[in-house]
Design a protein around this motif. Sequence first.
Motif, PDB file in Angstrom:
ATOM      1  N   ASN A 217       0.843  -1.180   0.000  1.00 64.24           N
ATOM      2  CA  ASN A 217       0.000   0.000   0.000  1.00 64.24           C
ATOM      3  C   ASN A 217       0.894   1.253   0.000  1.00 64.24           C
ATOM      4  O   ASN A 217       2.118   1.173   0.124  1.00 64.24           O
ATOM      5  CB  ASN A 217      -0.977  -0.006   1.185  1.00 64.24           C
ATOM      6  N   THR A 218       0.278   2.396  -0.146  1.00 65.34           N
ATOM      7  CA  THR A 218       1.020   3.654  -0.246  1.00 65.34           C
ATOM      8  C   THR A 218       1.814   3.946   1.024  1.00 65.34           C
ATOM      9  O   THR A 218       2.944   4.435   0.958  1.00 65.34           O
ATOM     10  CB  THR A 218       0.056   4.814  -0.535  1.00 65.34           C
TER      11      THR A 218
ATOM     12  N   CYS B 155       9.719   1.156  -5.578  1.00 66.30           N
ATOM     13  CA  CYS B 155       8.835   2.140  -4.932  1.00 66.30           C
ATOM     14  C   CYS B 155       9.093   3.539  -5.486  1.00 66.30           C
ATOM     15  O   CYS B 155       8.154   4.291  -5.769  1.00 66.30           O
ATOM     16  CB  CYS B 155       9.027   2.128  -3.417  1.00 66.30           C
TER      17      CYS B 155
ATOM     18  N   SER C  18       6.287   5.731  -7.564  1.00 69.01           N
ATOM     19  CA  SER C  18       5.840   7.034  -7.060  1.00 69.01           C
ATOM     20  C   SER C  18       6.249   8.166  -7.994  1.00 69.01           C
ATOM     21  O   SER C  18       5.506   9.145  -8.149  1.00 69.01           O
ATOM     22  CB  SER C  18       6.361   7.281  -5.643  1.00 69.01           C
TER      23      SER C  18
ATOM     24  N   VAL D  51      -0.930  11.657  -0.036  1.00 66.85           N
ATOM     25  CA  VAL D  51       0.195  11.348  -0.928  1.00 66.85           C
ATOM     26  C   VAL D  51       0.950  12.628  -1.265  1.00 66.85           C
ATOM     27  O   VAL D  51       2.174  12.687  -1.120  1.00 66.85           O
ATOM     28  CB  VAL D  51      -0.288  10.625  -2.202  1.00 66.85           C
TER      29      VAL D  51
ATOM     30  N   TYR E 104       3.978  11.964   1.183  1.00 64.16           N
ATOM     31  CA  TYR E 104       4.825  10.961   0.532  1.00 64.16           C
ATOM     32  C   TYR E 104       6.174  11.607   0.201  1.00 64.16           C
ATOM     33  O   TYR E 104       6.217  12.703  -0.358  1.00 64.16           O
ATOM     34  CB  TYR E 104       4.173  10.446  -0.756  1.00 64.16           C
TER      35      TYR E 104
END
Length: 125
Positions: free
Chosen positions: A2-3, A42, A46, A78, A82
């Motif tokens: 998941n994020t 990842c 992203s 996000v 993020y």
Amino acid sequence: FNTELMAGIEGAKNTQEIQEKLAAKGITDASARDCSIVKSVCCAVSTRAARVSAAGVAAIAQRMGRTHDCTVAVDGTVFLKYPHFSERMTATLRELLGKNMGVRFATASDGSGVGAALAAATVSG
């Protein structure tokens, strides 16, 4: 993945942090090479997400004729939390619109609620 996990892996300072995050998800035998690959994946995912998001913003700004003076409200974990996501979006906007582009981001609280209210007002007005 998941994020939240991806963000944790991408923001990890060392292999041990990545191993701990993976172990919490049941992956207990990740080598240093495995961790490096997972972090790279990842980052790639992203970065692509940020670039696709920026392309949409750039297209709308161009369509509106507002590439030199445009503020975009953002309300999302996000974008806000993020690692490097907002920087990647801004870099992509500069790549697409030029280094002097004027698209800026402003955080908006309850953006989805405001968006729903604006949509309702447009339909009823």
